[in-house]
Every structure is written in structure tokens, then in C-alpha cells.
Design an enzyme around this catalytic site. Structure first.
Site, short mmCIF file in Angstrom:
data_model
loop_
_atom_site.label_atom_id
_atom_site.label_comp_id
_atom_site.label_asym_id
_atom_site.label_seq_id
_atom_site.Cartn_x
_atom_site.Cartn_y
_atom_site.Cartn_z
N GLU A 1 17.74 -11.72 6.39
CA GLU A 1 16.89 -11.98 5.22
C GLU A 1 15.45 -11.49 5.43
O GLU A 1 14.48 -12.23 5.30
CB GLU A 1 16.92 -13.47 4.86
N GLU B 1 26.46 -14.84 2.67
CA GLU B 1 26.18 -16.27 2.52
C GLU B 1 26.39 -16.65 1.06
O GLU B 1 25.85 -15.99 0.16
CB GLU B 1 24.74 -16.63 2.91
#
Length: 463
Positions: free
Chosen positions: A174, A362
Site C-alpha cells: 500500500e 485484500e
């Protein structure tokens, strides 16, 4: 046409949220080891050192470090084809800039990788999932070019160690969170400026590109992707001002993926830096590094969408508060919108923009849960999973998006990154443990365990 027969169903975890054993076998401190617990109303704190009396959830996690075989065996029972996990950088290079790696740390991950392969599970490894060694503080962390050299040494060590055994890699988790999260660049306070974060971002993007290049050189079979924190904004209205605001908002985060996919800084980002008088620390050869280090595939996390309009200035990273609400969507108890159709939208958005294979690495939902008759009846999780897989399937079957895998976040309950709580539970497997890591640690299958097992067994046909 449904999902390909080699579609990767599975789950994802991060070392700092599950392993524990923060000071065992030569491990150094990471940034995550200095973040205290909080809750939905209390932000987590970042301390300069480990302070007595404070609760640092990463120190114990769910003891996955010692119980990984038990946990991975449960993943295999569900039918996992892929398990994404992070290697804690500070287990391999305890101070970050060590000349030689810590053999005990490497041996542990040797065992984890071998056990996954023994059970027929493909490992996907994240090199840095918010676990930057604290030793980086002495030279300014990612604001210093030295961090690039340290990361490349670390990556080379792992590529060499796991050659032919691990083929799927994500260098930095991320990466676009750096826009909002100073400590992702290993800053131990919130005083880092936007300029600091843009310089840290530049160094991370150079390190990422070098890692891709080196990974391919060490093993041509390696496939190396990125990891985008899935931020997707709907305009608040059809007012052109709101539409432009949403577009500008998305550019804040997408520029990272633009660089990783295309191999150069987009013009809109260069113009922004010029307006702000921010000079990137470019060295000779950097242009070629970015060009040669583009990703093989794209991955992202998807939990929700958000709404952005003309009055949006900033977004609260943990609550996704932009000053607007979406009246058409229900919300979780943590205030996140639940938007299955947004998953299809996001897949199309990214595939249209980049034309690269995609993994959803995710996706999940959390709630407060208690045992009832020695299990957890989590029908809401089954409903959430079903709705999201249905929309992913539409993206594949109707829209032609090249989706390669779907990994549920937190297949077993772990410490929440956002709040540091244990009671924010995502898993198909309940862990008997509270926010202070008290409890037996027993692993207990929830109702959703059998549901995901059926989804995997049928390759997404039985929903």
C-alpha cells in the site's frame, strides 16, 4: 466462462499484525513495534521507544510465529491456493543497514515457505508491510537515498534465498498510504511535511523499480507486482466541480501506480511538485531505473468506496471521512461503506487504466464477535463474501477483466492495523484473545470457514 481453473483463492496476513515474538531470534524493532493500541475513537500513538505500561499489539500478535503450522494447516483445509504474507524486514536485517542478514530470521521463513509448498499453497511474499526497521531513524529513513540501498540488499537476499520456491512478490505494501501516513516512511511523529513524504515516495518508487529488475535477473520466473491501497472516489454530485474534485483526489493516490506501471512520473504530478516548489532528489540513471522496473501485475486492497466533492480537502485515512456520506450504502460498525458493486467498478477502473493482470490481495469485513455454542455464527461475513465474489465474477465474465486471484484479508483474526484492536475481527477462524493479548489463543472455525471452503472447492460456482 467462470474463473480459470488455476485461479488463486486464498488469504493475506501481515507479520506485524500476527507474528508476535517481536524480540526473539535476533529480530530488531520495526516501526510497527512502536505503535500502541487504540480504538475507533482513539487514534494509535507512535512512541520513540517502547514505553512501559503501554500496549503494543505487535509484540504478541496472535503468536503466528510459533503457531504458523497450525494456522496454515487450517488455510489448507479451506482449500487455499495462495497465502500472501509479509516477511518482517527487521527479522532479516535487525537494524536495516546491517551488512549481513540474520540467519535465524531467514531460517524461520524458509520453514514457512516450505510448509506452504508441502500443503500445495503458493506463497506470495510482501517485503515491507509497514515493518521498516527503526534503525533507519539514524539516517532519516526513506528521506535518505541510503534507504534504497538497504531495501535492495534486503530484496536481493530474499530473492536469492527463495529462488525457485517463491514466484510471486510484492515489494512495498500500500505504497500510496504515504500520502496520509507519515510513519509508513518510518517517521516516528506526525511532523513530517508533504515534501518529506514526496521525497520518501520517490525513494520508495526507485527502490521498488530496482527490486523488480533485480528479481527478474535472479530468477526469470519471478513475477513482481505492486500493492495499491484501494481508494476509489465517487463524485458527490454531477456538478462538474464535484467531478473534477473526485478526479483530483484520485490522482493523489494513483500516481504511485502510474509510475510503477508506466515507468515514469506522470505530468500532472510533476506539475504539482513544480507548483509547490518541491525538488525531487533525482540522480543520473534514475529515469532508466523507473523505466526498466515496471510491474508484471497489479494488486490492491478493496474494502470500500468513498464520496468526494468540492468541499473535500483531506481524507481521514482510518475512517475514510471526506465530509460526505453515500446514502445508498450500508456501513460497518467502523463506519466503512459496504459496496460490492464498487469492487466490479474498481476492477474495471484499474484494468482499463493499466491493462495488467490483477489480484485482489485484500478484501474483508470486521465486526465484534463472541463465541456461541463453541463457534461464531457470522452470517453477515458470508453475505459480504458472496456479494463481492458475485461482482468479481461479473468483472471477469461480462467485462473481461484479467483477474488472477482473490485473497481475503485476515483469514484468521489478527490485530487491526487501523485501531490496534483484536476485537475488530476479520477472520474465518476465531482466535481466543482480547485486545491485551490475554486468552488461550485457541483457533476456532466460524460458520464462514465452511462457506469459503465451498466457494474455493467449486471455483466460485457455489455461492
Amino acid at each position: 466462462m467462470g474463473f480459470n481453473k488455476d485461479f488463486f483463492w486464498g488469504g493475506a496476513l501481515a507479520a506485524d499484525q500476527c507474528e508476535g515474538a517481536y524480540d526473539e531470534d535476533g529480530k530488531g524493532l520495526s516501526t510497527a513495534d512502536l505503535i500502541t493500541s487504540g480504538d475507533v475513537n482513539t487514534p494509535r500513538q507512535i512512541t520513540k521507544t517502547v514505553e512501559p505500561g503501554k500496549n503494543y499489539p505487535s509484540h504478541k500478535g496472535i503468536d503466528h510465529y510459533h503457531r504458523y503450522k497450525e494456522d496454515i494447516a487450517l488455510f489448507a483445509e479451506m482449500g487455499f491456493k495462495m497465502y500472501r504474507f509479509s516477511i518482517d524486514w527487521s527479522r532479516i536485517y535487525p537494524n536495516g543497514d546491517d551488512e549481513e542478514p540474520n540467519e535465524l530470521g531467514l531460517k524461520h521463513y524458509d520453514d514457512v515457505v516450505d510448509y506452504c509448498l508441502e500443503l500445495g499453497i503458493e506463497p506470495m511474499i510482501t517485503l515491507d508491510h509497514f515493518e521498516t526497521p527503526i534503525g533507519f531513524q539514524k539516517f532519516g529513513s526513506w528521506t535518505n537515498r541510503k534507504a534504497v540501498d538497504c531495501f535492495v540488499r534486503y530484496a536481493r537476499t530474499l530473492f536469492t534465498r527463495f529462488r525457485s520456491r517463491v514466484k510471486y512478490w510484492l515489494p512495498i505494501n500500500e505504497i500510496n498510504n504515504l500520502v496520509e501516513c507519515p510513519y509508513q516512511s518510518a517517521a516516528l511523529d506526525n511532523d513530517s511535511t508533504y515534501e518529506d513524504r514526496m521525497i520518501a515516495s520517490y525513494h520508495q518508487l526507485i527502490a521498488h523499480a530496482l527490486t523488480v529488475k533485480i528479481g527478474h535477473e535472479i530468477d526469470p520466473e519471478n513475477r513482481i507486482g505492486n500493492m495499491y491501497s484501494g481508494i476509489f472516489a465517487y463524485p458527490a454530485t454531477c456538478n462538474p466541480s464535484d467531478i473534477v474534485a473526485a478526479q483530483e483526489f484520485m490522482k493523489r493516490y494513483l500516481f504511485f501506480v502510474d509510475v510503477q506501471s508506466r515507468g515514469y512520473y506522470p505530468s500532472y504530478k510533476l506539475k504539482e511538485l513544480e507548483r509547490m516548489n518541491i525538488k525531487l532528489p533525482v540522480l543520473d540513471g534514475d529515469e532508466q531505473i523507473l523505466k526498466e522496473g515496471t510491474i508484471d501485475f497489479l494488486t490492491y486492497s478493496y474494502y470500500n468506496t468513498t464520496v468526494v466533492g468540492e468541499k473535500t480537502k483531506d481524507m481521514n485515512f482510518f475512517t475514510f471521512d471526506t465530509g460526505y456520506e453515500n446514502p445508498y450504502l450500508p456501513r460497518t460498525k467502523w463506519g466503512w461503506d459496504i459496496d460490492p458493486q464498487g469492487l466490479r467498478y474498481s476492477l474495471n477502473f484499474l484494468y482499463d487504466r493499466y491493462q495488467k493482470p490483477i489480484f485482489i490481495t485484500e478484501n474483508g469485513i470486521a465486526d465484534f464477535e463472541e463465541l456461541e455454542n463453541e463457534t461464531v455464527h457470522d452470517a453477515y461475513r458470508v453475505e459480504y463474501l458472496k456479494a463481492h465474489v458475485e461482482e468479481m465474477k461479473k468483472a471477469v465474465e461480462i467485462d473481461g477483466v484479467d483477474v488472477r486471484g482473490y485473497l481475503w484479508w485476515g483469514p484468521i483474526d489478527v490485530i487491526s492495523f487501523g485501531t490496534g484492536e483484536m476485537k475488530k475481527r476479520y477472520g474465518f477462524i476465531y482466535v481466543d484473545q482480547d485486545d491485551f493479548c490475554n486468552g488461550t489463543g485457541e483457533r476456532i472455525k466460524k460458520d464462514s470457514f465452511e462457506y469459503y471452503k465451498r466457494v474455493i472447492r467449486s471455483n466460485g460456482e457455489e455461492l
